[in-house]
Scaffold this motif. Sequence first.
Motif, PDB file in Angstrom:
ATOM      1  N   UNK A   1      39.070  72.549  60.847  1.00  0.00           N
ATOM      2  CA  UNK A   1      39.718  72.111  59.612  1.00  0.00           C
ATOM      3  C   UNK A   1      39.176  70.771  59.124  1.00  0.00           C
ATOM      4  N   UNK A   2      38.734  69.929  60.043  1.00  0.00           N
ATOM      5  CA  UNK A   2      38.066  68.685  59.633  1.00  0.00           C
ATOM      6  C   UNK A   2      36.732  68.999  58.963  1.00  0.00           C
ATOM      7  N   UNK A   3      35.974  69.962  59.529  1.00  0.00           N
ATOM      8  CA  UNK A   3      34.725  70.374  58.890  1.00  0.00           C
ATOM      9  C   UNK A   3      34.999  70.951  57.503  1.00  0.00           C
ATOM     10  N   UNK A   4      36.043  71.768  57.380  1.00  0.00           N
ATOM     11  CA  UNK A   4      36.366  72.366  56.079  1.00  0.00           C
ATOM     12  C   UNK A   4      36.770  71.291  55.067  1.00  0.00           C
ATOM     13  N   UNK A   5      37.484  70.265  55.536  1.00  0.00           N
ATOM     14  CA  UNK A   5      37.791  69.136  54.652  1.00  0.00           C
ATOM     15  C   UNK A   5      36.502  68.470  54.175  1.00  0.00           C
ATOM     16  N   UNK A   6      35.597  68.193  55.124  1.00  0.00           N
ATOM     17  CA  UNK A   6      34.332  67.559  54.751  1.00  0.00           C
ATOM     18  C   UNK A   6      33.541  68.447  53.790  1.00  0.00           C
ATOM     19  N   UNK A   7      33.551  69.765  54.034  1.00  0.00           N
ATOM     20  CA  UNK A   7      32.842  70.682  53.146  1.00  0.00           C
ATOM     21  C   UNK A   7      33.392  70.619  51.725  1.00  0.00           C
ATOM     22  N   UNK A   8      34.687  70.495  51.577  1.00  0.00           N
ATOM     23  CA  UNK A   8      35.267  70.383  50.237  1.00  0.00           C
ATOM     24  C   UNK A   8      34.729  69.143  49.523  1.00  0.00           C
TER      25      UNK A   8
END
Length: 634
Positions: free
Chosen positions: A444-451
Amino acid sequence: MRRWLILLLALSLQQVYAQRNKYPDVLNLHAEPPKGKSILTNVFSDMGAWHAYALPLHKEDNGAFIGPLIMGMEGEWLSGAFSRLELSENNQLVDLSVADANIRYFPGMLLQQLEINKLGITQQLIFVSGREALLHTTITNRSNSVRTLNIRYHGQSRKQITVNNETSSLQSAGFVAVFPAGTSITADSLSYSASNTGVVIAPGASYEQTQLQAYYPDTVHKPAVYEFSKSLKENENRWNGYLSRYFSASPKLTEIQKRLAVKCMVTLITNWRSSAGDIHHDGVFPSVNYQGFYGVWSWDSWKQAVGIVTFNPELAKNNIRSMFDYQDELGMVADCIYLDKSENNWRDTKPPLAAWGVWEVYLQTKDTAFVKEMLPKLIRYHEWWYTNRDHDQNGLCEYGSTDGTRIAAAWESGMDNAVRFDSAVMLKNNDGAWSLNQESIDLNAYLYAEKRYLDKLLAVSGEKNRYNDQAEKLLNMIRTKFFDAKKGYFYDLQPETGKLVTVDGPEGWIPLWAGIATKVQAEKVIQKMNDPRKFNTKVPLPTLAADHPAFDPMKGYWRGPVWLDQVAYGTEGLRKYGYKKQASKFEKQLLNNAVGLLTNEPICENYHPLTGKGLNAKNFSWSAAHLLMILKNK
């Protein structure tokens, strides 16, 4: 006299090869002639070729380069030494094993210089394409009289050899050798001889010949014709360009750090494979030294690209493209791809770092066309996670698989046997998608960064951002749901129980890398990172806290070894929160204590946190890529 001549030749080469000649033997390529599928030897390849070579270890192999190693669906040595130089004069063999020898590996070139009987022999091996290499031999008469030599190359193959005397060539299982016109070639099943007899060399003059050696992993093509001097200059310019591009952006490196950077570059270039078979763009293997890594992996590719773009931007772009060539209609990207696409792994994907990779490539290149090319694919991949890996549709995702198996779900995390997944079970989302019953903090941290990266890429493309509100909502959920205030760390969450999976691993500092943690949360995490009982080990930031009962770096792939990507994310996270000195301290510990990094030993997949010993695969690509990122911080 002989050694003086060797020194004179070496000095002249320093002038010819300029910058790259400052970095000889950053890897020890000297090897016994290997057999079969034993592929632990350090090797030399270039330009995405599918074959590789090493340097001779013993004097009896003077005049030969070891190999080739063929790298298809798996690695296999076609020969211990396919082309051995043999000289005779007045019906007497010249014993090259007693010659004064200078045998070196320079970035982009193998070199042998031999001095014997007032003959100077120079052999240079370079790659000229993703299929072809040139072996150039120069024999100089240093005497005051005319010399008449018989010059023969001979060798063996483990596959049937066929000869075509019309083209002065031979073939063996996709490997082709082309000799100068007029060479007499004979073959006997698994061995051959290629001779030029009665070669007359005047005093002070030289005889030169170029042999082409090519391997074609798909269809055998007619080999191209190359002029060696021109090809050598192009090779020199290309490698000097790699070094200059990286060093100009990293001006504060010491000489020993520069040698490490060069070792990282040659590691990545040696693992580079050009498009072939069902691999449609050039990509980078994780390692040529492990049979299971003869393919291209998704998160490896995105990490590798961030390191590679610092010296070879086009390869970085193609490395990302190679994986998205296989994006399916739902937006999923395969875990890994191979020469034969029937072997591709669709059981899982890998953590979403692709938009980060594309953004870092853009920062180095300012290539808006590449951004526009990749952006729709990145968006589809990002949305795929929420459609297929968010079991309760609450905006928090889980790792999972397409076949419902927990092993593939653990693979999807990239941390295959991490302790945090030991008690996890599978939940069905739809007919082709299952999730683990825990929402992972790193995912979920990676997905936040991806956003955040997707919005930056949208801006580059002249489009409005669309992920800011989602990112803010996700940031708040991560801060409140995944952080244990008492333990001072981020953990995975089991949504059905509301309990955190309190295993201390590197996933806990990914929220710092992503810029999610509050200042107070970051301080708590950094305290744990600094604790010598947990993560501040000799080689710092292991994949499991050293005080955990399951900590076992020798047996546990993700249960204790130090992986360099996780170190890089950790130190970048420290810098984001103002802890620059601590980040530098960890990086210094890594460089000084990981055995072999600052010598000519190969860069390993991971390292023992307590002893510094290199573990698992050698010449590992993402380790090399992240070292290039870490060194830039210097």
